[in-house]
Design a protein around this motif. Structure first.
Motif, PDB file in Angstrom:
ATOM      1  N   VAL B  34      26.296  26.994   7.207  1.00  0.00           N
ATOM      2  CA  VAL B  34      26.117  26.641   8.623  1.00  0.00           C
ATOM      3  C   VAL B  34      27.435  26.120   9.208  1.00  0.00           C
ATOM      4  O   VAL B  34      28.001  25.149   8.712  1.00  0.00           O
ATOM      5  CB  VAL B  34      25.006  25.570   8.766  1.00  0.00           C
ATOM      6  CG1 VAL B  34      24.852  25.149  10.215  1.00  0.00           C
ATOM      7  CG2 VAL B  34      23.688  26.108   8.232  1.00  0.00           C
ATOM      8  N   ASN B  38      26.673  25.655  14.760  1.00  0.00           N
ATOM      9  CA  ASN B  38      25.322  26.165  14.502  1.00  0.00           C
ATOM     10  C   ASN B  38      24.361  25.055  14.089  1.00  0.00           C
ATOM     11  O   ASN B  38      23.472  25.261  13.258  1.00  0.00           O
ATOM     12  CB  ASN B  38      25.404  27.246  13.405  1.00  0.00           C
ATOM     13  CG  ASN B  38      24.190  28.153  13.395  1.00  0.00           C
ATOM     14  OD1 ASN B  38      23.414  28.185  14.365  1.00  0.00           O
ATOM     15  ND2 ASN B  38      24.004  28.883  12.319  1.00  0.00           N
ATOM     16  N   ASN B  41      20.606  25.428  13.456  1.00  0.00           N
ATOM     17  CA  ASN B  41      20.121  26.128  12.264  1.00  0.00           C
ATOM     18  C   ASN B  41      20.500  25.370  10.996  1.00  0.00           C
ATOM     19  O   ASN B  41      20.464  25.936   9.902  1.00  0.00           O
ATOM     20  CB  ASN B  41      20.668  27.556  12.218  1.00  0.00           C
ATOM     21  CG  ASN B  41      19.904  28.456  13.170  1.00  0.00           C
ATOM     22  OD1 ASN B  41      18.745  28.780  12.928  1.00  0.00           O
ATOM     23  ND2 ASN B  41      20.529  28.820  14.275  1.00  0.00           N
ATOM     24  N   LEU B  46      16.065  22.036  11.123  1.00  0.00           N
ATOM     25  CA  LEU B  46      14.936  22.938  10.887  1.00  0.00           C
ATOM     26  C   LEU B  46      13.804  22.229  10.141  1.00  0.00           C
ATOM     27  O   LEU B  46      12.621  22.471  10.410  1.00  0.00           O
ATOM     28  CB  LEU B  46      15.406  24.159  10.092  1.00  0.00           C
ATOM     29  CG  LEU B  46      16.404  25.061  10.829  1.00  0.00           C
ATOM     30  CD1 LEU B  46      16.969  26.121   9.879  1.00  0.00           C
ATOM     31  CD2 LEU B  46      15.771  25.734  12.038  1.00  0.00           C
ATOM     32  N   CYS B  71      17.600  32.744   7.230  1.00  0.00           N
ATOM     33  CA  CYS B  71      17.182  32.226   8.538  1.00  0.00           C
ATOM     34  C   CYS B  71      15.685  31.986   8.532  1.00  0.00           C
ATOM     35  O   CYS B  71      14.950  32.583   7.735  1.00  0.00           O
ATOM     36  CB  CYS B  71      17.582  33.156   9.683  1.00  0.00           C
ATOM     37  SG  CYS B  71      16.662  34.663   9.765  1.00  0.00           S
ATOM     38  N   GLY B 104      15.692  32.628  13.669  1.00  0.00           N
ATOM     39  CA  GLY B 104      16.344  31.379  14.100  1.00  0.00           C
ATOM     40  C   GLY B 104      15.326  30.263  14.220  1.00  0.00           C
ATOM     41  O   GLY B 104      14.137  30.448  13.981  1.00  0.00           O
ATOM     42  N   GLY B 105      15.807  29.083  14.566  1.00  0.00           N
ATOM     43  CA  GLY B 105      14.912  27.941  14.680  1.00  0.00           C
ATOM     44  C   GLY B 105      14.054  28.033  15.925  1.00  0.00           C
ATOM     45  O   GLY B 105      14.442  28.629  16.927  1.00  0.00           O
ATOM     46  N   ASN B 108      15.305  27.254  19.703  1.00  0.00           N
ATOM     47  CA  ASN B 108      16.742  27.002  19.633  1.00  0.00           C
ATOM     48  C   ASN B 108      17.453  27.661  20.798  1.00  0.00           C
ATOM     49  O   ASN B 108      17.193  28.831  21.099  1.00  0.00           O
ATOM     50  CB  ASN B 108      17.332  27.618  18.351  1.00  0.00           C
ATOM     51  CG  ASN B 108      17.242  26.678  17.169  1.00  0.00           C
ATOM     52  OD1 ASN B 108      16.645  25.611  17.285  1.00  0.00           O
ATOM     53  ND2 ASN B 108      17.808  27.075  16.057  1.00  0.00           N
ATOM     54  N   ASN B 111      21.917  30.007  18.405  1.00  0.00           N
ATOM     55  CA  ASN B 111      21.573  30.568  17.098  1.00  0.00           C
ATOM     56  C   ASN B 111      22.722  31.371  16.523  1.00  0.00           C
ATOM     57  O   ASN B 111      23.326  32.204  17.226  1.00  0.00           O
ATOM     58  CB  ASN B 111      20.383  31.537  17.228  1.00  0.00           C
ATOM     59  CG  ASN B 111      19.034  30.852  17.209  1.00  0.00           C
ATOM     60  OD1 ASN B 111      18.793  29.975  16.380  1.00  0.00           O
ATOM     61  ND2 ASN B 111      18.158  31.242  18.118  1.00  0.00           N
TER      62      ASN B 111
END
Lengths: 254, 392
Positions: B34, B38, B41, B46, B71, B104-105, B108, B111
């Motif tokens: 990461v 980012n 993420n 998360l 991811c 992705g989260g 978010n 991402n």
């Protein structure tokens, strides 16, 4: 370190960090290095080729003042940054050595770095870089491949390590290729390194400006004698694959 | 500790899979992939979502030495808004009313795929994309999307997975000068400098002050109330309990360790707050909340979200302030640059998206931003211009 040599570590961060828990490092290398370093309270330290930053974190936690981790491998440094910001905030990690770092450090530590110089001139440059970061009188500790490591491929396998010289008939030739493989707990990775003799290492460090060179064999500091070390470590202790070289930067002539 | 035999080089191929929760992954191994930008993420962010909203599946790609790409997955929102695919894809013909897998989260607004650096990065992204498409097809989705990606990251990912890049948003950010707000103001025109000075003066004149603290010291119910007031004002649907649950999840995951809260007070009354997260060299603004029952015209939003954090960031060695996707005009007027954000879409049926339509849409969006924010666009808009010319 050349870009190619640095790039080979991009996928190895977690595996490399895991090695801190492998017995030959946990029981032998790491305590030997920390013992050789001694008290770091307030010292400025540069961890040259810091990888995942494990030594940087430990030295910060032991009271070092300014700690800078340098590694040209982005994958390693990303691990180092992410972990240090949780466990040892205040370490700065850099991918290049900027001129303002020169002559700034009381201690430069370079663990498993010199073997990634792939030629004599590169070894020379690397040593000069390390020494140049020290203030006059500052100490360098470095751990190259032991000039007398056991060149039998299987010798270190029980420790999760395999060193394979490109030329098995002539494993102790300066600049000769050595493939280092790490394998344990289902994970595996390998990197290419180079062998350097004691004479070459001493010459390169000396030409870089390091004085009072001392060689220190790795041992198990917790154990008073080899016989008291855990039995499974005896073979490693008899022929460790690495060794500590330390020295100080010459004081500038008045 | 298990010892496995040394294997041949053939073991260097990737191995991908699906995990049912993030806690099955090692935090440090995940975070090693990461980057500073980012944050949303990162593992703890998360995990905070997992604690608050429940676990989601996780795609992972491993090499012989460990994790190389990963991811989390979710389904987007089913009602109009920032995470509703028909809204994100407005202007591009396609099957956007169908179900798509979202990478992705959850929710978010920035991402990137957590992924290794180096020569096998492209292969790792490609394998993750292959795995995502297989996952989507097995579960009846029409394809997958990853929204709110920085443009360059989107282009890289789309190239690796054979997807299409669609611009759909933009985010604001500020480069933080060493001297914080003072340094930023030096680069402004006199009019903007004076405006900022008068806003800060008005804030103080009203008896307001700012206190910095850590989110763990905040009363979650108070913070949630203020944040919900702000969100409701701008059309947000989540209620106070939802926000409180999110904050509680963050506390549990440990992500609040990275947090910093700027709180505006008059006497001992909290009038507003902004919650940021430090990550690498970046400070991310995530939440703003205010007590709108107090009819204060004290510019607390600007003080808490722009002026104060510039000084905070500079004092803490941070070099970038990320200000998310909303209220771009106000952010630009206070020195922010606008960065393009794109969605990468990969349809199971390749025929369902027309590449030239996507390019036309992207070019149109580029022109709109050029018209609206001249002089305030980050350099990667130039890349958009060179990549997305429909005649290319």
């Amino acid at each position: 370190m050349s870009k190619n040599n640095a790039g080979q570590f991009n996928e190895l961060a977690t595996l490399y960090e895991d090695t801190a828990h492998w017995p030959f490092r946990k029981e032998i290398e790491i305590p030997s290095v920390l013992q050789a370093i001694g008290d770091v309270e307030g010292l400025s330290v540069l961890d040259f080729g810091c990888g995942t930053g494990m030594y940087s974190r430990w030295l910060k936690q032991r009271g070092a003042g300014r700690v800078v981790g340098y590694d040209p491998t982005k994958g390693m440094l990303n691990y180092a940054r992410r972990r240090a910001e949780k466990e040892s905030p205040g370490i700065s990690f850099v991918t290049r050595l900027s001129p303002d770092l020169i002559g700034q450090f009381d201690l430069v530590l370079a663990v498993h770095v010199l073997q990634y110089a792939s030629s004599g001139p590169e070894l020379q440059d690397m040593c000069a870089d390390m020494v140049g970061l020290l203030r006059p009188g500052g100490r360098l500790l470095t751990l190259p491949i032991h000039p007398s490591y056991d060149s039998r491929r299987s010798y270190y396998e029980r420790y999760g390590l395999r060193l394979s010289a490109d030329d098995l008939q002539k494993p102790y030739v300066d600049g000769g290729g050595v493939r280092i493989r790490l394998c344990k707990n289902g994970k595996q990775g390998s990197v290419f390194a180079s062998y350097w003799s004691a004479a070459s290492l001493e010459r390169a460090l000396g030409q870089g400006g390091l004085r009072s060179l001392k060689w220190r064999e790795l041992d198990a500091p917790e154990c008073a004698a080899l016989g008291q070390a855990p039995k499974e470590l005896h073979a490693y202790l008899q022929k460790p694959h690495s060794i500590i070289i330390e020295g100080v930067r010459a004081r500038d002539p008045q | 500790m298990k010892f496995f035999p040394f294997r041949s080089d053939a073991s260097h191929a990737f191995c991908s899979g699906v995990l049912q929760k993030l806690s099955d992954m090692d935090e440090h191994e995940w975070d090693a992939l990461v980057s500073d930008d980012n944050f949303y993420n990162s593992y703890r962010w998360l995990r905070g979502l997992e604690h608050s909203l429940g676990a989601t599946d996780v795609l992972s790609v491993h090499g012989s030495a460990g994790l190389v790409a990963a991811c989390t997955l979710w389904e987007g929102d089913q009602s109009p808004g920032m995470f509703f695919l028909p809204d994100c894809m407005a202007g591009v013909p396609g099957p956007w009313q169908e179900g798509f897998l979202w990478l992705g989260g959850r929710r978010n607004t920035h991402n990137e795929i957590p992924c290794i650096q180096g020569r096998r990065r492209h292969q790792a992204l490609a394998e993750l994309g292959r795995c995502a498409l297989e996952y989507a097809q097995q579960r009846g989705y029409a394809g997958f999307v990853m929204p709110y990606m920085p443009y360059q990251a989107a282009v890289e990912f789309a190239y690796a997975v054979g997807g299409v890049v669609v611009l759909h948003s933009a985010q604001a950010s500020l480069e933080v000068p060493d001297t914080g707000l003072a340094g930023m103001m030096e680069s402004w025109r006199a009019h903007d400098r004076n405006q900022t000075k008068s806003e800060i003066a008005a804030f103080r004149r009203m008896g307001s002050r700012v206190e910095w603290g850590v989110p763990d010291e905040l009363d979650d119910s108070v913070a949630a109330d203020l944040i919900t007031q702000n969100r409701s004002r701008y059309g947000g649907m989540q209620d106070r309990e939802w926000v409180q649950g999110i904050l509680a999840g963050q506390r549990k995951s440990g992500v609040s360790y990275f947090g910093a809260a700027a709180v505006s007070k008059r006497d001992e009354d909290i009038t507003a707050l902004a919650i940021f997260y430090r990550f690498g060299a970046t400070l991310h603004l995530r939440y703003f909340g205010a007590n709108y029952s107090l009819d204060l015209n004290d510019y607390r939003y600007f003080v808490l979200c722009y002026y104060e954090p510039l000084n905070y960031a500079a004092a803490n060695g941070l070099t970038k302030l990320r200000l998310s996707t909303s209220a771009l005009r106000a952010k630009v007027n206070r020195g922010a640059k606008i960065e393009p954000q794109a969605l990468v879409v990969k349809c199971a049926d390749e025929q369902q998206i027309c590449h030239s339509e996507a390019k036309r849409h992207n070019h149109r969006m580029l022109r709109e931003y050029q018209d609206e924010f001249p002089g305030h666009l980050s350099w990667d808009w130039e890349l958009v211009g060179s990549h997305q010319n429909p005649t290319n």
